[in-house]
Design a protein around this motif. Sequence first.
Motif, PDB file in Angstrom:
ATOM      1  N   LEU A 217      41.235  36.425  26.596  1.00 19.39           N
ATOM      2  CA  LEU A 217      39.775  36.429  26.702  1.00 19.39           C
ATOM      3  C   LEU A 217      39.264  35.076  27.195  1.00 19.39           C
ATOM      4  CD1 LEU A 217      38.920  38.290  23.386  1.00 19.39           C
ATOM      5  CD2 LEU A 217      38.480  39.146  25.692  1.00 19.39           C
ATOM      6  N   ALA A 218      39.875  34.008  26.721  1.00 16.58           N
ATOM      7  CA  ALA A 218      39.427  32.670  27.086  1.00 16.58           C
ATOM      8  C   ALA A 218      39.802  32.294  28.517  1.00 16.58           C
ATOM      9  CB  ALA A 218      40.010  31.647  26.114  1.00 16.58           C
TER      10      ALA A 218
ATOM     11  N   VAL B 185      37.464  37.600  35.281  1.00 16.00           N
ATOM     12  CA  VAL B 185      36.509  38.708  35.280  1.00 16.00           C
ATOM     13  C   VAL B 185      36.678  39.484  33.983  1.00 16.00           C
ATOM     14  CG1 VAL B 185      35.718  40.799  36.462  1.00 16.00           C
ATOM     15  CG2 VAL B 185      36.612  38.880  37.800  1.00 16.00           C
ATOM     16  N   LEU B 186      35.562  39.848  33.354  1.00 19.16           N
ATOM     17  CA  LEU B 186      35.568  40.651  32.132  1.00 19.16           C
ATOM     18  C   LEU B 186      35.010  42.029  32.433  1.00 19.16           C
ATOM     19  CD1 LEU B 186      34.089  37.925  29.769  1.00 19.16           C
ATOM     20  CD2 LEU B 186      36.457  38.718  29.752  1.00 19.16           C
ATOM     21  N   ALA B 187      35.699  43.062  31.924  1.00 19.05           N
ATOM     22  CA  ALA B 187      35.245  44.432  32.117  1.00 19.05           C
ATOM     23  C   ALA B 187      35.199  45.111  30.754  1.00 19.05           C
ATOM     24  CB  ALA B 187      36.178  45.177  33.070  1.00 19.05           C
TER      25      ALA B 187
ATOM     26  N   LEU C 156      34.385  35.500  22.028  1.00 18.29           N
ATOM     27  CA  LEU C 156      35.585  34.699  22.272  1.00 18.29           C
ATOM     28  C   LEU C 156      35.909  34.591  23.760  1.00 18.29           C
ATOM     29  CD1 LEU C 156      37.892  36.134  19.456  1.00 18.29           C
ATOM     30  CD2 LEU C 156      36.567  34.009  19.414  1.00 18.29           C
ATOM     31  N   ALA C 157      35.226  35.364  24.590  1.00 18.36           N
ATOM     32  CA  ALA C 157      35.522  35.383  26.020  1.00 18.36           C
ATOM     33  C   ALA C 157      34.868  34.210  26.736  1.00 18.36           C
ATOM     34  CB  ALA C 157      35.045  36.692  26.636  1.00 18.36           C
ATOM     35  N   ARG C 158      35.387  33.878  27.900  1.00 19.14           N
ATOM     36  CA  ARG C 158      34.801  32.804  28.714  1.00 19.14           C
ATOM     37  C   ARG C 158      33.354  33.126  29.036  1.00 19.14           C
ATOM     38  NH1 ARG C 158      36.942  32.121  34.094  1.00 19.14           N
ATOM     39  NH2 ARG C 158      35.328  30.568  34.272  1.00 19.14           N
TER      40      ARG C 158
ATOM     41  N   ARG D 218      31.185  39.291  34.921  1.00 13.61           N
ATOM     42  CA  ARG D 218      31.217  40.450  34.026  1.00 13.61           C
ATOM     43  C   ARG D 218      30.848  41.715  34.797  1.00 13.61           C
ATOM     44  NH1 ARG D 218      29.938  38.589  27.915  1.00 13.61           N
ATOM     45  NH2 ARG D 218      30.748  36.467  28.123  1.00 13.61           N
ATOM     46  N   LEU D 219      31.644  42.750  34.580  1.00  9.39           N
ATOM     47  CA  LEU D 219      31.379  44.057  35.154  1.00  9.39           C
ATOM     48  C   LEU D 219      30.742  44.945  34.099  1.00  9.39           C
ATOM     49  CD1 LEU D 219      34.749  44.756  37.023  1.00  9.39           C
ATOM     50  CD2 LEU D 219      32.707  43.623  37.917  1.00  9.39           C
ATOM     51  N   THR D 220      29.833  45.809  34.525  1.00  4.41           N
ATOM     52  CA  THR D 220      29.289  46.808  33.617  1.00  4.41           C
ATOM     53  C   THR D 220      30.325  47.917  33.442  1.00  4.41           C
ATOM     54  OG1 THR D 220      28.315  48.153  35.382  1.00  4.41           O
ATOM     55  CG2 THR D 220      26.984  46.315  34.518  1.00  4.41           C
ATOM     56  N   PRO D 221      30.197  48.732  32.388  1.00  2.41           N
ATOM     57  CA  PRO D 221      31.136  49.854  32.231  1.00  2.41           C
ATOM     58  C   PRO D 221      31.194  50.758  33.459  1.00  2.41           C
ATOM     59  CG  PRO D 221      29.934  49.514  30.200  1.00  2.41           C
ATOM     60  CD  PRO D 221      29.305  48.606  31.215  1.00  2.41           C
ATOM     61  N   ALA D 222      30.050  50.949  34.122  1.00  3.28           N
ATOM     62  CA  ALA D 222      30.030  51.801  35.314  1.00  3.28           C
ATOM     63  C   ALA D 222      30.802  51.166  36.473  1.00  3.28           C
ATOM     64  CB  ALA D 222      28.589  52.084  35.735  1.00  3.28           C
TER      65      ALA D 222
END
Length: 298
Positions: free
Chosen positions: A219-220, A224-226, A238-240, A245-249
């Motif tokens: 996470l750190a 890209v976070l999804a 805890l993520a950067r 960041r991506l949306t769920p869609a």
Amino acid sequence: MDAFPAYFPLAGKKVVIAGSGEAAEAKARLFEGSPARVVRLEGPPALKPHAYIGARLVFIASDDDLFLEQALKAAKSAGALINVPDHPEFCDFTTPAVIDRGEVVAAVGTGGASPMLATLLRGDIEARVPEGAGRVAALFRRFQDEVRTALPEPHQRRAFLREALLGPAAAAAAAGDMDEAAALFREALAEGPKSLGRVVYVEGRGPADLLTLRAARALAAADVLAPDAAVDADVMALARRDAERLTPAQALAERLAEIAAEGKRVVRILAGPPDPDELGALKASGVEVELLAVAEPR
């Protein structure tokens, strides 16, 4: 977050400690070995505003209430940032419990509410921070400009630095052989990052304290976070903060594969089991997929 933590560079800066007694001595010990210019003031000199001009930080400690009042007035008139032990109402900042590893400094603060708790937590964290961590940070600082020049893309730099932190150069620095560390670092930089992009799956149902160390590190380190919509907020914390960041869609297999193909590390944070079709599509695209056993058994 009730108080924002910040680090003040100390090289060549003036730090004033006004007053006497154990509280003043404790503040002075905080700066032992630092590159700051520490000025100790007692008696009448501590009551004059010009003594505080140019000070980065000011600490005023005394059992004499009249001295505190007059020194505080003098320091404030000079525009200094002030800490008065045991008097949070007079403080512009509070002092945390500090873990000092040279270039690596960690701190635990409670906003002055419970210094004892901060000290206990410091002990827990200090045991996890290796003595050589400061030397590793010094090595990376030395090569900052070279790394930026060789790897202009941020995700490429992050990929290289992730590898370097676990590689032989960092190990040599931690052991104290800085010449060998520099030579190994240059070799690694010439080769560039070896790892390609990947998609890492992390379970995000929470609670966050059940995350494994590998999951927390993923996470750190994400580019890209999804996340799913129902991911636990404490896990997301805890993520950067600066990761895309991506949306769920938007978190479709095709899109994740495209991002990973650019050499970026995607962390897919799930509120439930991974979708077999999504996993199959990623693997069919040739994307490296990592499934972390994120939580301990419930």
